[in-house]
Write a protein that holds these residues in place. Sequence first.
Motif, PDB file in Angstrom:
ATOM      1  N   ILE A   1      52.922  -8.346 -26.539  1.00  0.00           N
ATOM      2  CA  ILE A   1      54.137  -8.620 -27.315  1.00  0.00           C
ATOM      3  C   ILE A   1      54.071 -10.024 -27.905  1.00  0.00           C
ATOM      4  CG2 ILE A   1      56.637  -9.033 -27.111  1.00  0.00           C
ATOM      5  CD1 ILE A   1      56.783  -6.528 -25.455  1.00  0.00           C
ATOM      6  N   GLY A   2      54.320 -10.065 -29.214  1.00  0.00           N
ATOM      7  CA  GLY A   2      54.251 -11.327 -29.953  1.00  0.00           C
ATOM      8  C   GLY A   2      52.958 -11.437 -30.761  1.00  0.00           C
ATOM      9  N   LYS A   3      51.912 -10.651 -30.347  1.00  0.00           N
ATOM     10  CA  LYS A   3      50.654 -10.760 -31.082  1.00  0.00           C
ATOM     11  C   LYS A   3      50.758  -9.919 -32.347  1.00  0.00           C
ATOM     12  CE  LYS A   3      47.560 -12.681 -28.018  1.00  0.00           C
ATOM     13  NZ  LYS A   3      47.736 -12.287 -26.636  1.00  0.00           N
ATOM     14  N   HIS A   4      49.917 -10.245 -33.386  1.00  0.00           N
ATOM     15  CA  HIS A   4      49.934  -9.500 -34.634  1.00  0.00           C
ATOM     16  C   HIS A   4      49.204  -8.167 -34.449  1.00  0.00           C
ATOM     17  CE1 HIS A   4      49.283  -8.651 -39.006  1.00  0.00           C
ATOM     18  NE2 HIS A   4      50.523  -9.212 -39.052  1.00  0.00           N
ATOM     19  N   PHE A   5      49.747  -7.137 -35.047  1.00  0.00           N
ATOM     20  CA  PHE A   5      49.206  -5.789 -34.791  1.00  0.00           C
ATOM     21  C   PHE A   5      47.818  -5.601 -35.393  1.00  0.00           C
ATOM     22  CE2 PHE A   5      49.508  -2.657 -38.432  1.00  0.00           C
ATOM     23  CZ  PHE A   5      49.798  -3.559 -39.443  1.00  0.00           C
ATOM     24  N   SER A   6      47.367  -6.503 -36.251  1.00  0.00           N
ATOM     25  CA  SER A   6      46.019  -6.333 -36.810  1.00  0.00           C
ATOM     26  C   SER A   6      44.949  -6.483 -35.750  1.00  0.00           C
ATOM     27  CB  SER A   6      45.778  -7.330 -37.951  1.00  0.00           C
ATOM     28  OG  SER A   6      46.008  -8.660 -37.484  1.00  0.00           O
ATOM     29  N   ILE A   7      45.378  -6.918 -34.563  1.00  0.00           N
ATOM     30  CA  ILE A   7      44.408  -7.039 -33.478  1.00  0.00           C
ATOM     31  C   ILE A   7      43.832  -5.678 -33.114  1.00  0.00           C
ATOM     32  CG2 ILE A   7      46.040  -6.720 -31.606  1.00  0.00           C
ATOM     33  CD1 ILE A   7      44.669  -8.833 -30.032  1.00  0.00           C
ATOM     34  N   PHE A   8      44.613  -4.617 -33.495  1.00  0.00           N
ATOM     35  CA  PHE A   8      44.133  -3.288 -33.146  1.00  0.00           C
ATOM     36  C   PHE A   8      43.071  -2.784 -34.118  1.00  0.00           C
ATOM     37  CE2 PHE A   8      47.281  -3.539 -30.160  1.00  0.00           C
ATOM     38  CZ  PHE A   8      48.588  -3.449 -30.620  1.00  0.00           C
ATOM     39  N   TYR A   9      42.859  -3.477 -35.179  1.00  0.00           N
ATOM     40  CA  TYR A   9      41.981  -2.972 -36.226  1.00  0.00           C
ATOM     41  C   TYR A   9      40.569  -3.498 -36.090  1.00  0.00           C
ATOM     42  CZ  TYR A   9      46.006  -1.036 -38.693  1.00  0.00           C
ATOM     43  OH  TYR A   9      47.100  -0.294 -39.033  1.00  0.00           O
ATOM     44  N   PRO A  10      39.561  -2.716 -36.487  1.00  0.00           N
ATOM     45  CA  PRO A  10      38.171  -3.213 -36.493  1.00  0.00           C
ATOM     46  C   PRO A  10      38.040  -4.398 -37.452  1.00  0.00           C
ATOM     47  CG  PRO A  10      38.236  -0.821 -36.851  1.00  0.00           C
ATOM     48  CD  PRO A  10      39.629  -1.284 -36.899  1.00  0.00           C
ATOM     49  N   THR A  11      37.108  -5.245 -37.187  1.00  0.00           N
ATOM     50  CA  THR A  11      36.910  -6.462 -37.977  1.00  0.00           C
ATOM     51  C   THR A  11      36.827  -6.176 -39.470  1.00  0.00           C
ATOM     52  OG1 THR A  11      35.405  -6.945 -36.174  1.00  0.00           O
ATOM     53  CG2 THR A  11      35.664  -8.641 -37.866  1.00  0.00           C
ATOM     54  N   ALA A  12      36.049  -5.159 -39.816  1.00  0.00           N
ATOM     55  CA  ALA A  12      35.853  -4.830 -41.229  1.00  0.00           C
ATOM     56  C   ALA A  12      37.196  -4.561 -41.909  1.00  0.00           C
ATOM     57  CB  ALA A  12      34.932  -3.616 -41.346  1.00  0.00           C
ATOM     58  N   ASP A  13      38.045  -3.780 -41.234  1.00  0.00           N
ATOM     59  CA  ASP A  13      39.345  -3.465 -41.814  1.00  0.00           C
ATOM     60  C   ASP A  13      40.221  -4.711 -41.958  1.00  0.00           C
ATOM     61  OD1 ASP A  13      39.770  -0.165 -40.231  1.00  0.00           O
ATOM     62  OD2 ASP A  13      38.720  -0.817 -42.052  1.00  0.00           O
ATOM     63  N   ARG A  14      40.136  -5.570 -40.928  1.00  0.00           N
ATOM     64  CA  ARG A  14      40.914  -6.826 -40.980  1.00  0.00           C
ATOM     65  C   ARG A  14      40.455  -7.678 -42.141  1.00  0.00           C
ATOM     66  NH1 ARG A  14      40.699  -9.484 -35.260  1.00  0.00           N
ATOM     67  NH2 ARG A  14      39.457  -7.643 -34.771  1.00  0.00           N
ATOM     68  N   ASP A  15      39.145  -7.764 -42.324  1.00  0.00           N
ATOM     69  CA  ASP A  15      38.625  -8.568 -43.430  1.00  0.00           C
ATOM     70  C   ASP A  15      39.082  -8.018 -44.764  1.00  0.00           C
ATOM     71  OD1 ASP A  15      35.373  -9.247 -41.849  1.00  0.00           O
ATOM     72  OD2 ASP A  15      37.380 -10.106 -41.598  1.00  0.00           O
ATOM     73  N   ASN A  16      39.190  -6.695 -44.823  1.00  0.00           N
ATOM     74  CA  ASN A  16      39.613  -6.075 -46.076  1.00  0.00           C
ATOM     75  C   ASN A  16      41.111  -6.115 -46.285  1.00  0.00           C
ATOM     76  OD1 ASN A  16      37.093  -5.421 -46.943  1.00  0.00           O
ATOM     77  ND2 ASN A  16      37.100  -3.399 -45.957  1.00  0.00           N
ATOM     78  N   GLY A  17      41.850  -6.568 -45.316  1.00  0.00           N
ATOM     79  CA  GLY A  17      43.296  -6.664 -45.466  1.00  0.00           C
ATOM     80  C   GLY A  17      43.994  -5.336 -45.292  1.00  0.00           C
ATOM     81  N   LYS A  18      43.348  -4.435 -44.537  1.00  0.00           N
ATOM     82  CA  LYS A  18      43.945  -3.116 -44.377  1.00  0.00           C
ATOM     83  C   LYS A  18      45.298  -3.149 -43.676  1.00  0.00           C
ATOM     84  CE  LYS A  18      42.363   1.592 -43.446  1.00  0.00           C
ATOM     85  NZ  LYS A  18      43.197   2.133 -42.390  1.00  0.00           N
ATOM     86  N   PRO A  19      45.436  -3.887 -42.568  1.00  0.00           N
ATOM     87  CA  PRO A  19      46.743  -3.879 -41.883  1.00  0.00           C
ATOM     88  C   PRO A  19      47.875  -4.296 -42.827  1.00  0.00           C
ATOM     89  CG  PRO A  19      45.069  -4.927 -40.516  1.00  0.00           C
ATOM     90  CD  PRO A  19      44.443  -4.707 -41.840  1.00  0.00           C
ATOM     91  N   GLU A  20      47.672  -5.390 -43.590  1.00  0.00           N
ATOM     92  CA  GLU A  20      48.738  -5.854 -44.476  1.00  0.00           C
ATOM     93  C   GLU A  20      49.052  -4.802 -45.512  1.00  0.00           C
ATOM     94  OE1 GLU A  20      47.094  -9.162 -42.381  1.00  0.00           O
ATOM     95  OE2 GLU A  20      46.082  -7.667 -43.626  1.00  0.00           O
ATOM     96  N   MET A  21      48.005  -4.164 -46.009  1.00  0.00           N
ATOM     97  CA  MET A  21      48.181  -3.135 -47.022  1.00  0.00           C
ATOM     98  C   MET A  21      49.067  -2.018 -46.477  1.00  0.00           C
ATOM     99  SD  MET A  21      47.010   0.164 -47.942  1.00  0.00           S
ATOM    100  CE  MET A  21      45.481   0.437 -47.052  1.00  0.00           C
ATOM    101  N   GLU A  22      48.839  -1.631 -45.233  1.00  0.00           N
ATOM    102  CA  GLU A  22      49.618  -0.551 -44.647  1.00  0.00           C
ATOM    103  C   GLU A  22      51.095  -0.936 -44.542  1.00  0.00           C
ATOM    104  OE1 GLU A  22      47.824   0.570 -40.945  1.00  0.00           O
ATOM    105  OE2 GLU A  22      45.951   1.254 -41.878  1.00  0.00           O
ATOM    106  N   LEU A  23      51.323  -2.159 -44.146  1.00  0.00           N
ATOM    107  CA  LEU A  23      52.720  -2.611 -44.021  1.00  0.00           C
ATOM    108  C   LEU A  23      53.389  -2.612 -45.394  1.00  0.00           C
ATOM    109  CD1 LEU A  23      52.629  -5.520 -41.408  1.00  0.00           C
ATOM    110  CD2 LEU A  23      53.201  -3.104 -41.096  1.00  0.00           C
ATOM    111  N   THR A  24      52.642  -3.024 -46.386  1.00  0.00           N
ATOM    112  CA  THR A  24      53.204  -3.060 -47.725  1.00  0.00           C
ATOM    113  C   THR A  24      53.597  -1.651 -48.175  1.00  0.00           C
ATOM    114  OG1 THR A  24      51.671  -4.866 -48.213  1.00  0.00           O
ATOM    115  CG2 THR A  24      52.814  -3.855 -50.098  1.00  0.00           C
ATOM    116  N   VAL A  25      52.736  -0.747 -47.947  1.00  0.00           N
ATOM    117  CA  VAL A  25      53.043   0.637 -48.336  1.00  0.00           C
ATOM    118  C   VAL A  25      54.271   1.128 -47.594  1.00  0.00           C
ATOM    119  CG1 VAL A  25      52.221   3.019 -48.273  1.00  0.00           C
ATOM    120  CG2 VAL A  25      50.667   1.183 -48.920  1.00  0.00           C
TER     121      VAL A  25
END
Lengths: 162, 508, 151
Positions: B63-87
């Motif tokens: 709790i308190g950590k950013h949810f992108s921690i769940f994503y593989p490095t490649a996805d994080r580098d590509n900005g996938k988590p932020e993209m999902e939130l935006t959608v």
Amino acid sequence: MVESQPGTILLIEDDAADASLLIRAFKKSGVTNPIRHLKDGEDALAYFEGIGELGDRGKNPLPILILLDLKLPRMSGLELLQWMRPRKHLRRIPLVILTGERDPTFREAAYDLGANSYLIKSPKQEDVLRLVELIQQYWIGLNEPAPIVLESRGPWFGSVHL
Amino acid sequence: MAPRYSITALRPPESALGSDRVFRYLVESVRDYAIFLLDPKGHVATWNPGAERIKQYTAGEIIGKHFSIFYPTADRDNGKPEMELTVATQTGRFEDEGWRLRKDGTRFWANVIIIRVNDEDGNQIGFGKITRDLTDRRLAEQRLRLLIESVEDYAIYSLDTNGNITSWNLGAERIKGYTANEIIGRHFSQFYTREDVAAGLPEHALEIASREGHYEREGWRVRKDGSKFWSNVVVTAIRDDEGSLVGFSKVTRDITDRKNLIDQLNQHARELELQIAEREQTNLELEAFSYSVSHDLRAPLRAIGGFSDALKEDYAEKLDQTGIGYVNEIIAAAGRMNQLVQDLLDYSRLGRAALGLQTVNVSQAVAKSLQQLGEDPASIAIEIDTRYAVLAHEATLVQVISNLISNAIKFHEKNAEPQVRIWGAVQPGGNTMRLSVRDNGIGIAAQHHERIFQVFERLHDRESFPGTGIGLAIVKRAIHRMDGAYGLESAVGQGSTFWIELPLYGRK
Amino acid sequence: MISTEPLILLVEDDPADARLIQRAFEKAALGARVTRIPNGDDAVAYLAGHEPFDNRTSYPLPAVILLDIKLPRRSGFEVLSWLRSRRDGLQRIPVVMLTSSRHNVDVNRAYDLGANSYLTKPDTNEQLTKMLSTFDQYWMAYNEHPSLGVS
């Protein structure tokens, strides 16, 4: 399976005295064929249809000769003849009318219905013996019987043949 | 698009709150799904047992950590988590399948739903996230795909709704000759023969498959090199959850070999039928032949014998001894010929007719034979248990026994009385019965034992012993047809024992 | 029937067989009257009363027919079939097959077509005489002849 045996003579006669005279005459003339005696047309139907005990082919095989009286209770000899006629396996068995009936219309009807022969019963003892001897000599001794066929109803039954 | 979920503001539960408490319990009791909330910036705000089980973090750790921690490095580098939130913010919902990371760094295949959460006034207060671990399912799918791809014996591939090829496997490449690159995108009617295409068969297949779900047929198909093969084809319609057609799967099998085999078998069967028909024709002709033989040969014989006999009777006083002698010769010759014709007919009939086997009482058969021969049973020693029965054709068996007895009586020493003994014995093993006929006759030398069973073989001239030379041939053939055995024990001057063996039927 | 003595109609094509049969009847000394017809067509003509058999005094209807199977022009079975299909009374005449065939097919067919009896020609004269003597006694002396008027 049936043991090899001489063919059965079927006598359909309601008068007990006539019947016993005939059977005795057969025995006396040396006939070894088994003789079955039926007293009326309906018994004959059951016998030929293979129904019930009369239809048990182990005890009551299809005969090689039928002697039929015309005056029978419940079903006359002519009615029985008429019933037998379309049944091929029965048509091939020689059927001799043996009757006291002298009215020629019965005789003509019997021939028309396919009786093989028509004999008048004589009241005299020695005549009966002579008649029976002749019946035996001709129908058992000389006449060529049709080969026994499988009865046409139902599955396999036990008596197989040529 | 209005968000479909509305969750009230994040506040610790109050002591007697109804619906809040129920929802809490709901979420907290779920173990198979990770259901948790993110703040508007994407930090984890709540946790549940399912999330702990799937992602391995405890509530205190995450709790308190950013949810992108769940994503593989490649996805994080590509900005996938932020993209999902935006959608999710813009459309209210985001759904995806993809790899996620657990606390220990291992990957799992997840189905993820992110939803925008609003307060009562419609202001976004964060996101809800529902994650499902689909690793097992994905593994299964992967395995299936590997399986399909590696199958060599079956062409398994898919079509879109128009019949264009969308996937290919090794089997398809092997069977049809095209590589995946060459064929994907092309229409599947490519594989049909020109006649079939002209007849509209490919369209017909798709039509049936989409109507009935399934289409199976055998037919010719064409490989890349133009060669033809006989195929078994199954087309199955693929539909989505709503039932709309999304494409077809096709499984094709090359069954040319099987077809060849079947064609060969059919050919063989036809040839056999032809042979059987020919054999039946021959049999019919033989039947007709022996029918004529029996009529046409015998009529003149009757005349010869009959008129000779009439001559003897009606003109006896006009004939001297010699004359009568001549007539007797004629009568005898006619009688012999008659016997010969009869024997030959019997012999030939044994070769053709199917023998209907019955149980035959042995002692009765012997009695019948004696009767036929006109022999007095008392003159012959008979020891047969009257209960024995064998499986045989009665008339034929009677004839066989007659022939044996007749021989036994016939071949006696000149001045000796024939003595014949007949006995039956069950053989060791209890399956067959042996009937033996012994005589005190002249005996047969060993070198002749086999010959005498052949047709027309006789050891003596007609003057010494009459006979057609067919009697034993009939025995041999008849026993053969009844699946029995026969034999002979004999020596010159020591009489003979002829025996036959037949299957025992049990005591009757 | 206008006749002095009941007639046996013998339908037999083989002259030797016919001769021997007639001789056997004579030997049996039963006073049997036998008329021989050599082929199937003549047999039908005789029974139908067509020329040259249209004189019933000279050619009376028989009391019994002895019928061979193998006949020229019309087979014994065809004659039998023709006879049994009549409705003028002729169909009642007893028919006894007298043939050399003992084949099951022929025996069955004869009975199916309505033959009253089936005899196979024996091999010797002696047997033939015995056979025909019994035949004559049975069919001529004991069996009741049907009348052949309109049915």
